[in-house]
Design a protein around this motif. Sequence first.
Motif, mmCIF file in Angstrom:
data_model
loop_
_atom_site.group_PDB
_atom_site.id
_atom_site.type_symbol
_atom_site.label_atom_id
_atom_site.label_comp_id
_atom_site.label_asym_id
_atom_site.label_seq_id
_atom_site.Cartn_x
_atom_site.Cartn_y
_atom_site.Cartn_z
ATOM 1 N N TYR A 159 12.718 3.935 -7.824
ATOM 2 C CA TYR A 159 13.391 3.356 -8.988
ATOM 3 C C TYR A 159 14.504 4.267 -9.460
ATOM 4 C CZ TYR A 159 14.189 2.067 -13.833
ATOM 5 O OH TYR A 159 14.785 1.733 -15.035
ATOM 6 N N LYS A 160 14.195 5.563 -9.521
ATOM 7 C CA LYS A 160 15.221 6.521 -9.974
ATOM 8 C C LYS A 160 16.375 6.577 -8.973
ATOM 9 C CE LYS A 160 12.112 9.282 -12.746
ATOM 10 N NZ LYS A 160 11.069 10.261 -12.737
ATOM 11 N N ALA A 161 16.042 6.440 -7.693
ATOM 12 C CA ALA A 161 17.091 6.460 -6.669
ATOM 13 C C ALA A 161 18.036 5.284 -6.859
ATOM 14 C CB ALA A 161 16.475 6.425 -5.273
ATOM 15 N N LEU A 221 0.832 -1.198 0.000
ATOM 16 C CA LEU A 221 0.000 0.000 0.000
ATOM 17 C C LEU A 221 0.866 1.248 0.000
ATOM 18 C CD1 LEU A 221 -2.878 -0.745 2.537
ATOM 19 C CD2 LEU A 221 -2.975 -0.727 0.059
ATOM 20 N N PHE A 222 1.935 1.228 0.771
ATOM 21 C CA PHE A 222 2.776 2.401 0.901
ATOM 22 C C PHE A 222 3.981 2.347 -0.030
ATOM 23 C CE2 PHE A 222 0.840 4.547 4.408
ATOM 24 C CZ PHE A 222 0.145 3.567 5.066
ATOM 25 N N GLY A 223 4.302 1.141 -0.468
ATOM 26 C CA GLY A 223 5.540 0.997 -1.242
ATOM 27 C C GLY A 223 5.421 1.431 -2.680
ATOM 28 N N GLY A 224 4.192 1.557 -3.150
ATOM 29 C CA GLY A 224 4.049 2.002 -4.538
ATOM 30 C C GLY A 224 4.230 0.873 -5.527
ATOM 31 N N ALA A 225 3.650 1.046 -6.713
ATOM 32 C CA ALA A 225 3.803 0.065 -7.781
ATOM 33 C C ALA A 225 4.862 0.628 -8.715
ATOM 34 C CB ALA A 225 2.477 -0.105 -8.503
ATOM 35 N N MET A 226 6.064 0.138 -8.554
ATOM 36 C CA MET A 226 7.202 0.751 -9.231
ATOM 37 C C MET A 226 7.024 0.769 -10.740
ATOM 38 S SD MET A 226 11.176 -0.243 -8.586
ATOM 39 C CE MET A 226 11.375 0.223 -6.887
ATOM 40 N N ILE A 227 6.634 -0.347 -11.297
ATOM 41 C CA ILE A 227 6.570 -0.429 -12.752
ATOM 42 C C ILE A 227 5.367 0.343 -13.285
ATOM 43 C CG2 ILE A 227 6.280 -2.016 -14.674
ATOM 44 C CD1 ILE A 227 7.892 -4.051 -13.052
#
Lengths: 340, 894
Positions: free
Chosen positions: A296-298, A275-281
Amino acid sequence: MFKYIVKRLLLAILILFGVSIILYVLIRCMPSNFLRDQYIQARANYGVDTSSEEAKAQLERELNGILAPYGLADDSFWGIIKGYFMWLGRFLKGDMGISFQHQNAPVQTVIGKYMWLSFGISFVALLLEMAIAIPLGVKCAVNQYGKLDYVATVLCMVGIAFPSFFLGNLFIKWFAVDLGWFETHGLTSGIMGSEFEIFIDKIWHLILPMTVMVLLSIGGLMRYTRTNTLEVLNADYIRTARAKGLSEGKVVYKHVFRNTMIPLVTQLSFTLPTLFGGAMITEQVFDLPGIGNIAYKALLNGDVFLAMGYNMFLAVLTVVGILFADVMYAVVDPRVKLGK
Amino acid sequence: MKKIFKGLICAGLVGAIAAGTLGAAGCKKDSHRDPESSPLRLAIGACDEKFNPLYYTSQNDGIIANMTQISLITADAGGKLTVGENQPTVALDYLETYYNAEGVALATGNGREVNALPGGNVNGDVNGSTTYEFLIKNDVKFSDGVDLTVMDVLFNLYVYLDPLYSGSNTIYSTKIKGLQAYRQNLPGAGEDTNLSTTEFYIKAQERVNQLILWSEGEIEIDLNDKEAQTTKDYKTVTELYEKELTADWNSIVTSWSETYKDYYFTEAWQAFYFMEQAFEEQKRPNDNGVLVRFKDENGKYPTELDPDVKTGEISLRGQMLISAMQDECTEAKIDEYIAANPGTDRANAMLTLQRNYAIKYLHTSNTGRSNIKNILRYNTTASSAVEAFMQDEITNAQKGKEQLVKNIEGITVSRSNQFNGKTYDEEHDILKIEIVGVDPKAKWNFGFTVSPMHYYSGTFEGKNYVQEAMTQYENGTVYTENATEFGVKYSDVNFINNVLANDSKNGVPVGAGAYKCCTYNYSSTGVDSHSFFYNYMAFFERNTYFETVGEEIENAKIKYVTYKVTNDDMIVSSLLTGEIDYGEPIAKSDNQTACRSLSQITYETGGYGYVGINPKYVPDIEVRQAIMMAFDTADIIEYYGDSLVNVINRPMSNTSWVWNYVDQPKTPYYTPAETAQNIIDHIESNGGWRFRNGSWIHEDGRRGLSFNFVIAGESTDHPAYAMFTHAKNFLEEAGFSISVGTDLKALQKLVTGDLSVWAAAWSSSIDPDPYQIYSIYSNASSTKNWNKDGIVSDGGVKFPKEYAIANEINERIIAGRQTLSERRRSEIYGKSEGDSMEDLCALDLIMELAVEFPTYQRYDLCVFNGNVLDRSTMTEKPSHNMGPISELWKVAYL
């Protein structure tokens, strides 16, 4: 229960300690380091010679001076260990470090800034997922081997098999480019209007990414629900309920469903980190300013502390999620006793 | 439950349809838009969100920042310098004047052409000077209504010229008179620095004396105390001495046989030892019993290293030196060196081992306590040490924050109503910048944007820098040599971080440009970094003071502009959906086809693509040439499409003015190989490689030709990928071993010169001067990609052919910088007089060096919604100097 929770929390600390070591070593082993790369590029732009042995030694001295306060100067084994303890010391004081690519903003600030969009998308997607997958799973189990069961199973398998970037780009092509119903990316169109209209505009931009996320995750939850429901349907007490003359609806939605929810509640507890981690793709495909995209950018750019902070954040949520799942299991099922 | 379930499904469907309708409504492609309420939507790449016009480093950040800026001067579509009432420039008029060493004016220029004055010429004088004068416009206002004055121009100059400036502007590389003294805080520094009169020289000499006293046993120092000043100084001296030895070796290694022809030396190291007095000449007593140097019966001076003619003996000392050198240069050690340094032949390997040992021996012998005083008295190291210690003293003085040089001598301001032969109704400020010598491209360094001092500067540590500067302006001090306040605190990183480049100023740029920042709901109030750059979009509103920039300048026709961060691969989709009104997708025929329903403009881009080959990893010139013979640029034509790319045969952009004066070569420099045998024949006939039984063997023992061709980035979707793949197949038929791949870190490796063969592209510059890349005096990182230091540093020992070519190229570059005539410069760069090296032009010499293979010059593709935007309001004939919407304020809706 209390003792159990305390014991699990203490264990969680040990787990997090181990996870943090692994994470830190892996992140330090990444080939890119944002600060180092930017400094070398800046010196090259400045025309400073870095080719002679002396110039290289001078560059290393300068880089050491810049990286040492952050524990990032020494990439040897002991250097990484030392850096880890520097990071741990600050982390325990609540300082997760600074994000070099976000103008040295504190990592907590960066995560806090971008996290809520990801949370909003994931939370709504989760609600929709539950609202669709659970009833569908129950229905399929009740009509096992029926038309609905087969159709739903096939569609769910297709949804599970599709990678998110593929489905995302497909939706962009169909619904945005071909039909023109949505925009291809971003969170806002830049429309002129009131705050409410801007809010609706954002919701409109989130429909496609949320649909992708829901479709991809429905399959798993639906199949899990179906399996649990089938298990419960074959139980003795259900046969007894039917024998007593209860209607099929009451049997399914009062007795079967409640018992199916037991493992489902615990399963859903594991979704807390997502929920908090985000859907990277998905966030990347739709170019949403969420924490997944930022993380991802980090990782790509070697922003060590942001990458570390984000992953530790996920680790903490995962550990908490698992603990929550175990506690919920005891709450929903009186047969389960914790701590024994 | 069934009903509820069905209800949920229905609600979901209704919601989706409603959302789609909403979306469709929001996505409607308006055929007519209201310029006062409908924003113009543009695309931009990922931003670092550092939108400070003084300190941005990313190109996209610069585009955003420069929306709000105007520059001192600008260029027109043809690449000519332009200023005036109808231009968005701070300068109203411009004049450059060239003087000789005696101060006599030779020529003047208006930025478009240079005219010789009576008795003068258009060559300038490297020993003279050049002045650039800018007539500053009156009554120009920034977007917040504050007047733009010459103080703002000076503020920007002094920010860019500050020693701690770290942004992307490179004006500090211009040889402005007095600039070095200012940046080093050393009065009198520059080309004619007389250092001996400064207090720093005295302090530096004292430090040298301390080491001499230690060497003579008068005082003691503890070399284990690393923090002690004398210990650090001792270390500095030993390092400088090593440099001196290296320089001496480089000077003697090729000339010893001539310089010491009167001696019996047989190898360079012997002459080197002798030069450094490691041993002495043999002397004989004359008739008076005095030892004198003598020539033997062969007419040569024997030394301790040479056999005594009479006795046939070498002195013990000489024998020790010879033995030590022989032990150092055994066959095994030579083999070991060659293995560690592939591409080195045995002779060079031996020479290098001898050099390294000789320098080490002398260094160890002479930097001990008892001998170091000799270095500090008699060697070049003595003066180097004084200079180094002086610089140290200067740095320490700067740490004490005392600014000794308070302004730059070559930057002055005056006020007049007369300028360049014209008389104006009112007085204007005139900024004058004087540089040393002549530099045809220096004027482009003055095309910086002029940001407001009152916004970017401020109060720091109790001092109001803006007020101090404006006071000097108002009381006229700025027109005198006593001007010292320019809104900038000298060399203070805290001032930069807390005042010039703090978070709020990095987030919201302010200037006098056609647009100013606004919030995401298009309000001018409450603009901050969050509301301006909102969810990956930047929001701009018309600047109503823009019309003050010139009498013929009007405010922007479209009131609002937004920039949306869009990846390159999404630009076409975004254009088709109408999310953006104007975009520049990659110019490929696929994209043109996809955008056929939209309007398109194409023009040749300024930069060009190339393949680089680094001699550090491909040391044989004939091999590099052979690789170039294997490339077929037809693959690149296929990637882009015939109409969107041109072949380029020399390493200079097709759009350069050089080709206005000389004919552009129509054929490649190296004839493309038709068969693998052509490659084999070329390599065998030009060097020591031989192709035997399917393998390559060099006469020095090296085996195999194996290289990695790199595409920058993570994708093989690159114009050069197919060319590399075909070249790989071709070269492998000729016995090479080639791998083709991508490298995410390729651009970073280019900075450090760590790629062997790669495909990249140069961006454009208005002036064609190749100094930065190909001069042997350039320190730019781009020189690493042709291994400049490796070729030049050893005097051509390892790379004799490349060394000779590099020196010729350098001569052409210097010649091109010493004339102002475009025709003459074009001939120097692009017109060879013959085939011999002395007759080749600079571009042909660069091809001869075989380090850069130009591949393509593509077009830029601009796509826009022709039903919305009025093409006639865009640039009529766009070029890489001026794109279709470069004058954004003129662009209008239909």
